[in-house]
Every structure is written in structure tokens, then in C-alpha cells.
Design a protein around this motif. Structure first.
Motif, mmCIF file in Angstrom:
data_model
loop_
_atom_site.group_PDB
_atom_site.id
_atom_site.type_symbol
_atom_site.label_atom_id
_atom_site.label_comp_id
_atom_site.label_asym_id
_atom_site.label_seq_id
_atom_site.Cartn_x
_atom_site.Cartn_y
_atom_site.Cartn_z
ATOM 1 N N UNK A 61 52.784 25.944 22.483
ATOM 2 C CA UNK A 61 53.540 26.278 21.266
ATOM 3 C C UNK A 61 54.113 27.691 21.293
ATOM 4 N N UNK A 62 53.805 28.460 22.347
ATOM 5 C CA UNK A 62 54.394 29.791 22.516
ATOM 6 C C UNK A 62 55.677 29.733 23.342
ATOM 7 N N UNK A 63 55.934 28.586 23.951
ATOM 8 C CA UNK A 63 57.102 28.445 24.815
ATOM 9 C C UNK A 63 58.287 27.957 23.990
ATOM 10 N N UNK A 64 59.293 28.809 23.771
ATOM 11 C CA UNK A 64 60.390 28.438 22.870
ATOM 12 C C UNK A 64 61.366 27.406 23.429
ATOM 13 N N UNK A 65 61.343 27.190 24.751
ATOM 14 C CA UNK A 65 62.229 26.193 25.346
ATOM 15 C C UNK A 65 61.656 25.758 26.692
ATOM 16 N N UNK A 66 62.197 24.663 27.217
ATOM 17 C CA UNK A 66 61.730 24.110 28.488
ATOM 18 C C UNK A 66 62.414 24.815 29.645
ATOM 19 N N UNK A 67 61.658 25.047 30.702
ATOM 20 C CA UNK A 67 62.178 25.768 31.861
ATOM 21 C C UNK A 67 62.493 24.823 33.019
ATOM 22 N N UNK A 68 63.398 25.242 33.910
ATOM 23 C CA UNK A 68 63.585 24.501 35.162
ATOM 24 C C UNK A 68 62.266 24.465 35.943
ATOM 25 N N UNK A 69 62.134 23.493 36.800
ATOM 26 C CA UNK A 69 60.870 23.272 37.516
ATOM 27 C C UNK A 69 60.449 24.471 38.363
ATOM 28 N N UNK A 70 61.403 25.215 38.908
ATOM 29 C CA UNK A 70 61.077 26.338 39.798
ATOM 30 C C UNK A 70 60.762 27.635 39.047
ATOM 31 N N UNK A 71 60.892 27.628 37.710
ATOM 32 C CA UNK A 71 60.628 28.814 36.906
ATOM 33 C C UNK A 71 59.172 28.833 36.436
ATOM 34 N N UNK A 72 58.807 29.940 35.768
ATOM 35 C CA UNK A 72 57.439 30.063 35.249
ATOM 36 C C UNK A 72 57.428 30.963 34.018
ATOM 37 N N UNK A 73 56.624 30.580 33.014
ATOM 38 C CA UNK A 73 56.398 31.457 31.872
ATOM 39 C C UNK A 73 55.302 32.453 32.228
ATOM 40 N N UNK A 74 55.553 33.728 31.958
ATOM 41 C CA UNK A 74 54.548 34.779 32.138
ATOM 42 C C UNK A 74 54.560 35.654 30.889
ATOM 43 N N UNK A 75 53.521 36.423 30.716
ATOM 44 C CA UNK A 75 53.543 37.400 29.624
ATOM 45 C C UNK A 75 54.179 38.691 30.135
ATOM 46 N N UNK A 76 54.849 39.402 29.234
ATOM 47 C CA UNK A 76 55.559 40.619 29.618
ATOM 48 C C UNK A 76 54.647 41.587 30.359
ATOM 49 N N UNK A 77 53.406 41.725 29.897
ATOM 50 C CA UNK A 77 52.487 42.688 30.507
ATOM 51 C C UNK A 77 52.123 42.323 31.947
ATOM 52 N N UNK A 78 52.424 41.089 32.360
ATOM 53 C CA UNK A 78 52.106 40.674 33.722
ATOM 54 C C UNK A 78 53.163 41.109 34.729
ATOM 55 N N UNK A 79 54.338 41.508 34.252
ATOM 56 C CA UNK A 79 55.436 41.799 35.184
ATOM 57 C C UNK A 79 55.957 43.231 35.077
ATOM 58 N N UNK A 80 55.378 44.026 34.155
ATOM 59 C CA UNK A 80 55.799 45.422 34.024
ATOM 60 C C UNK A 80 54.581 46.337 33.891
ATOM 61 N N UNK A 81 54.803 47.604 34.161
ATOM 62 C CA UNK A 81 53.779 48.628 33.945
ATOM 63 C C UNK A 81 54.489 49.888 33.468
ATOM 64 N N UNK A 82 53.730 50.923 33.095
ATOM 65 C CA UNK A 82 54.360 52.189 32.702
ATOM 66 C C UNK A 82 53.683 53.342 33.425
#
Length: 237
Positions: A61-82
Motif C-alpha cells: 500500500x506504499x507503492x503508488x503505481x506498478x513498476x516494470x519487471x526490471x525495476x525495484x522499489x527502495x526507500x530513499x535512505x537506501x540509495x543516498x547518504x550525506x
């Protein structure tokens, strides 16, 4: 359709995987995700990054739309740092909300150069070239940009910004366009996430919990290229 509506439509199609085709030879976002995890582990072992708390899986229910098969949902904190914070001790170039042209999402040409004794209490965020700055106060105003140039003095940003440096394999412009998209706008400006009346703001916990759709790197690059090919036509529309 207004230019803004057309722009939003392009961005939304882009981040849903509908702007360019998927190519099997470019791999998958899952493979990319595993490489990011390996890089993160290495940076933690080298003492360049702090080990964070466990990240909860993204519910359906956190996924606002369906993705292509080769894509992936991640959380923002998983792909960035400061890069953390520090108090200025020498002359620096201060980046605050007024430093950004929020119609074009670009840094103003003129630098705001201050001496350390002139530093506002919010002048703390360490920023580097290639980082994304995202204003967490009134996010609907799109006070955001990519640090795309060098400065006369060390740049320091206001704590009113989230500073995002992407792990290898995440194109900063792809993420930037996602943060500018209608989908992310809905998340950042929802009543649940943007608290306050006069100056609604999204806090770091909510911001970095945001779900982000990620394609393989080569597709990210093609999406960015296509967006930037189309945007001049939108501006002339």
C-alpha cells in the motif's frame, strides 16, 4: 494542457517506466541494489559511514503505481547518504533558500559569501559537487537543485535542506527528477507527512522513508537523456 501540466506528465511517465523502453541486456534494479548494499557495507567498514537502523520493507500500500519487471522499489535512505554537519570556521559560500531559483531548480549565479562570525545558526550542512539539495520546508515550492559547479569558498548549506549524495549506480539527475515529480509531490506534501500550517515541513524520518522507483543504471541514463530532450519543447509550449 498547460506547460506545467505537460512537464508533470513527462516526469510522471518517466518515473513509471513509460518514457523509454526496457532492455533486457541492461540488467535489473535488484542487481543494482545488491551492488549498492556492498558499497554501503564497505563505507561502513572504512568508517566513512555510520551503520543505520534496520530499514523496514516497503508494503504494497506504499507503492503508488506498478513498476516494470526490471525495476525495484527502495526507500530513499537506501540509495543516498550525506556528509554530516560542521560549524563554519573560515570564509564560506552559504547556500540558503534564497540561493535557488525555484522556477528552474538552479543555483543562482551570485554566491553568498560570509565570514564565520556572520554565519547563521542554520549554516551547517556539508555539501559537495553532484549533491542534491531538497528544501524540507514548504516542499511544494520546489526549492531544490543539484550542486553543479565549484565555489570560490567552501560551500555550506542551511539545515533547511536535506543533502543527498547518491551511491554509485544511482544517477543524481534521475533521482532529482523523481523528487520533482507529481508522485513524490503527493508524498512530501500530504497531510500525514508535511506538518505545520504557515510553513509545512517534512521531517527527515518521513523524507528518507519515501519509496523510490529505481531502474537499472543504463535505463536511468536514457530516461534523463529523454527528459532533457523534451523539456526545451515544454518551455517553448
Amino acid at each position: 494542457m498547460t506547460p506545467q501540466a505537460l512537464r508533470n506528465s513527462i516526469l510522471q511517465r518517466a518515473i513509471e517506466g513509460k518514457l523509454v523502453e526496457q532492455r533486457a541486456d541492461e540488467g535489473t534494479a535488484e542487481e543494482l541494489y545488491q551492488k549498492i548494499q556492498a558499497e554501503k557495507k564497505r563505507l561502513i567498514q572504512e568508517g566513512k559511514l555510520k551503520k543505520g537502523k534496520p530499514i523496514p520493507a516497503i508494503a504494497e500500500d506504499e507503492m503508488p503505481f506498478e513498476l516494470p519487471e526490471s525495476w525495484k522499489w527502495v526507500r530513499l535512505q537506501e540509495i543516498v547518504y550525506n556528509h554530516g554537519q560542521r560549524k563554519p570556521t573560515e570564509t564560506f559560500s552559504y547556500i540558503d533558500i534564497g540561493s535557488i531559483d525555484n522556477r528552474r531548480q538552479k543555483l543562482n549565479a551570485k554566491e553568498n559569501i560570509l565570514k564565520p562570525e556572520e554565519a547563521p545558526s542554520r549554516a551547517r550542512r556539508i555539501v559537495k559537487k553532484g549533491d542534491i539539495l531538497y528544501s524540507t520546508v514548504r516542499p511544494y515550492l520546489h526549492n531544490m537543485c543539484i550542486i553543479d559547479r565549484d565555489f570560490l569558498f567552501t560551500p555550506i548549506a542551511s539545515t533547511g535542506f536535506a543533502v543527498m549524495s547518491c551511491y554509485r549506480g544511482v544517477h543524481n539527475k534521475f533521482l532529482f527528477y523523481y523528487l520533482l515529480s507529481p508522485s513524490f509531490d503527493s508524498y512530501a506534501n500530504s497531510r500525514e507527512n508535511a506538518k505545520g500550517v504557515a510553513y509545512p515541513a517534512i521531517n527527515d524520518t518521513k523524507l528518507y522513508k519515501a519509496p523510490v522507483p529505481i531502474p537499472p543504471l543504463a535505463e536511468q541514463e536514457r530516461i534523463v537523456e529523454k527528459i532533457e530532450e523534451l523539456m526545451p519543447f515544454v518551455e517553448a509550449y
